[in-house]
Motif scaffolding. Sequence first.
Motif, short mmCIF file in Angstrom:
data_model
loop_
_atom_site.label_atom_id
_atom_site.label_comp_id
_atom_site.label_asym_id
_atom_site.label_seq_id
_atom_site.Cartn_x
_atom_site.Cartn_y
_atom_site.Cartn_z
N LYS A 224 35.45 38.50 42.42
CA LYS A 224 34.97 38.95 41.11
C LYS A 224 36.09 39.53 40.25
O LYS A 224 35.93 39.64 39.03
CB LYS A 224 33.87 40.01 41.28
CG LYS A 224 32.56 39.45 41.80
CD LYS A 224 31.48 40.53 41.83
CE LYS A 224 30.15 39.97 42.34
NZ LYS A 224 29.11 41.00 42.35
N GLU A 226 39.06 38.35 39.40
CA GLU A 226 39.66 37.42 38.43
C GLU A 226 38.73 37.13 37.26
O GLU A 226 39.19 36.71 36.20
CB GLU A 226 40.03 36.11 39.13
CG GLU A 226 41.17 36.26 40.15
CD GLU A 226 42.45 36.80 39.51
OE1 GLU A 226 42.72 36.47 38.33
OE2 GLU A 226 43.16 37.56 40.18
N LYS A 227 37.43 37.38 37.44
CA LYS A 227 36.48 37.12 36.37
C LYS A 227 36.38 38.27 35.37
O LYS A 227 35.71 38.16 34.34
CB LYS A 227 35.10 36.84 36.96
CG LYS A 227 35.05 35.60 37.83
CD LYS A 227 33.67 35.41 38.45
CE LYS A 227 33.65 34.19 39.38
NZ LYS A 227 32.33 34.03 40.02
N GLU A 229 37.57 41.19 32.53
CA GLU A 229 38.39 41.16 31.32
C GLU A 229 39.82 41.56 31.65
O GLU A 229 40.08 42.32 32.59
CB GLU A 229 37.82 42.12 30.28
CG GLU A 229 36.41 41.78 29.82
CD GLU A 229 35.85 42.86 28.90
OE1 GLU A 229 36.63 43.66 28.36
OE2 GLU A 229 34.62 42.91 28.75
N LYS A 233 41.51 44.36 34.31
CA LYS A 233 42.43 43.98 35.39
C LYS A 233 43.74 44.75 35.28
O LYS A 233 44.33 45.15 36.29
CB LYS A 233 42.70 42.47 35.35
CG LYS A 233 41.51 41.64 35.81
CD LYS A 233 41.85 40.19 36.06
CE LYS A 233 42.01 39.44 34.75
NZ LYS A 233 42.22 37.98 34.97
#
Length: 276
Positions: A224, A226-227, A229, A233
């Motif tokens: 999750k 990498e998904k 915003e 991150k």
Amino acid sequence: MSFSTELKEEISKTENLSDKEAVKYELLGYLMSSNISEKDNKIKYSTENEYNINRFSRLLSNSNIDDYDISIQGKIFTITCPKIKIQTENLPKEQIKNVIRGAYLGSGSINNPENTYHLEIGIRKKEFANLIIKGLNEYDIKCNCIEKNKEYTIYLKDGEEISKILALLGANKSVLKFEEIRVQREMKNKINRIVNCETANMNKTMNAAIEQIDAIRKLKENGKFEKMEKTLKEIAELRIQNPSASLTELGKMLQPPISKSGVNYRLKKIMEIGKE
């Protein structure tokens, strides 16, 4: 020499023995103390303090009472003399401090102020205790009183009140020493409070950082991360790399920098995603 002994020695050396009225009322205070015992028209006063027994004997002599004996048994000095009538009616206001001085010398004590604030005076009758309490109140000195075994203990536990009674007793050197110790104690306590507060805040920050890092790692493990915003991150990577950094410090590491509340918002968002 203990602070208590130094205090009694200083008060015992107060030279007001030429004042017959002062002598009369200081002796009255001694006679109210719990270290006085009465038997067969005699009174006995006992103490471990040599300065104290000398003071009491001089008060008797200056009151034209020469029929007394002093005995020593171990560390205890005892003075015996004929019974003296105690008159408490119409006590002059200006003499109450002499009564209090005599009562304190008679059966008072004070703890080492480096450890705790506690001064007390043992009084043998309720009427005497009430008189001394009233006298202290007239000098704006607040105190408490407890009864035990038909005797009364007047005590003070507040540093400022103890300082005031030491001044009333005429112990100027002891007042200065007591105030010096009091300032040092208060400064030490203040520093301890600041350190404890900072430690608590540090622990709170570290616990929050551990929870955040744990959530970020789980998001990476389940795919999750990498998904999320880009902004989330970025702050997540900074948190992993700087586990002990505060929110303000993390905010300054970003380009462009953001506020503490902005960092807090992003990390909360990450935590919410982790819970989902």
